[in-house]
Design an enzyme around this catalytic site. Sequence first.
Site, PDB file in Angstrom:
ATOM      1  N   GLU A 218      -6.196   6.666  -1.314  1.00 34.20           N
ATOM      2  CA  GLU A 218      -6.134   5.693  -0.437  1.00 34.20           C
ATOM      3  C   GLU A 218      -6.831   4.465  -1.138  1.00 34.20           C
ATOM      4  OE1 GLU A 218      -4.566   5.011   2.427  1.00 34.20           O
ATOM      5  OE2 GLU A 218      -3.872   7.362   2.138  1.00 34.20           O
TER       6      GLU A 218
ATOM      7  N   HIS B 223       1.631   4.462  -2.996  1.00 32.26           N
ATOM      8  CA  HIS B 223       1.503   5.651  -2.604  1.00 32.26           C
ATOM      9  C   HIS B 223       2.579   6.373  -3.534  1.00 32.26           C
ATOM     10  CE1 HIS B 223      -2.088   6.713  -0.428  1.00 32.26           C
ATOM     11  NE2 HIS B 223      -1.498   5.903   0.599  1.00 32.26           N
TER      12      HIS B 223
ATOM     13  N   HIS C  20       0.891  -1.284   0.056  1.00 30.50           N
ATOM     14  CA  HIS C  20      -0.014   0.086   0.077  1.00 30.50           C
ATOM     15  C   HIS C  20       0.748   1.052  -0.131  1.00 30.50           C
ATOM     16  CE1 HIS C  20      -3.454   2.535   1.379  1.00 30.50           C
ATOM     17  NE2 HIS C  20      -2.478   3.143   1.869  1.00 30.50           N
ATOM     18  N   GLU C  21       1.822   1.256   0.787  1.00 32.00           N
ATOM     19  CA  GLU C  21       2.702   2.568   0.937  1.00 32.00           C
ATOM     20  C   GLU C  21       3.788   2.744  -0.105  1.00 32.00           C
ATOM     21  OE1 GLU C  21       1.949   4.451   3.047  1.00 32.00           O
ATOM     22  OE2 GLU C  21       0.688   3.108   4.449  1.00 32.00           O
TER      23      GLU C  21
END
Length: 295
Positions: A224, A151, A147-148
């Site tokens: 997100e 980003h 997930h990071e």
Amino acid sequence: MKRVALFIGTNIAILVVLLIVTSILGVNNYLDETGTGLNLTHLLIFAAILGFGGSFISLVISKWMAKRLTGAKVIDRPNNEVENWLLQTVRRQASRAGIGMPEVAIFDSQAPNAFATGMKRDAALVAVSTGLLKNMNQDEVEAVLGHEISHVANGDMITLTLIQGVVNTFVIFLSRIVGHFVDRVILKNEEGHGLGFFVTTLVAQIVFGILASTIVMWFSRQREFRADAGGAQLAGSGKMISALEKLQKGAQEPLPDQMASFGINGKKDYGWKMLFMSHPPIEHRIEALKRSNPQ
């Protein structure tokens, strides 16, 4: 509400400093074309310099600030198997995502959380909390890291900075127009800018700033969802859903307000408060993943 109060207080401080500095430097003379009317071109340029300048300064120092605010310690050399696994996992995911190897750090927090920040896609920072490592298994941590990394790969920090810069520009621009209108048209002040201009500009800055922040928060919520989808691609949808479910059940300890929009864990606020949330409710994120990855 704490974040809204902080936002208002920050904007008041910024505007007060701005008004004092511009008055001392005589900047207002360049924004006033004839003594009775604003030079809108000069005003827009002035607002853009301030609006984008503040955002890009924040971006440039984002890694340094993140380390200071959270106490995150970068793993230069792994001291144990967990740190070694973290480095290997981030390196593998970064390679798949087509970005340079980020710095990897751990910060002390009992709550499960993580964040990514940095000015460049190839020189970012990815950090996880001690609570995340204690409360999640490797599959779930792998999903959070994905997930990071997403980003970073999506360029979310740069895009958020640009959006914040545009928003800041128009908040400064419009608040000064309102202040000028009240000062000249309503209060009939024909020489320079009086107290009415400064007070009205201050109030308008706060009101426009609050309204504008809903635009920034909307984008933050959308990113997100995209990062969750990216985490599902890098680690697997089942792992990403499991990680979000673990976050949903775990105790929440938000990151410092300056870092809140960069973390994976949000707040459990609903209704009108969602307008000021940087993260969607976790159940909405789980539903989105299940819709896009039906079993």
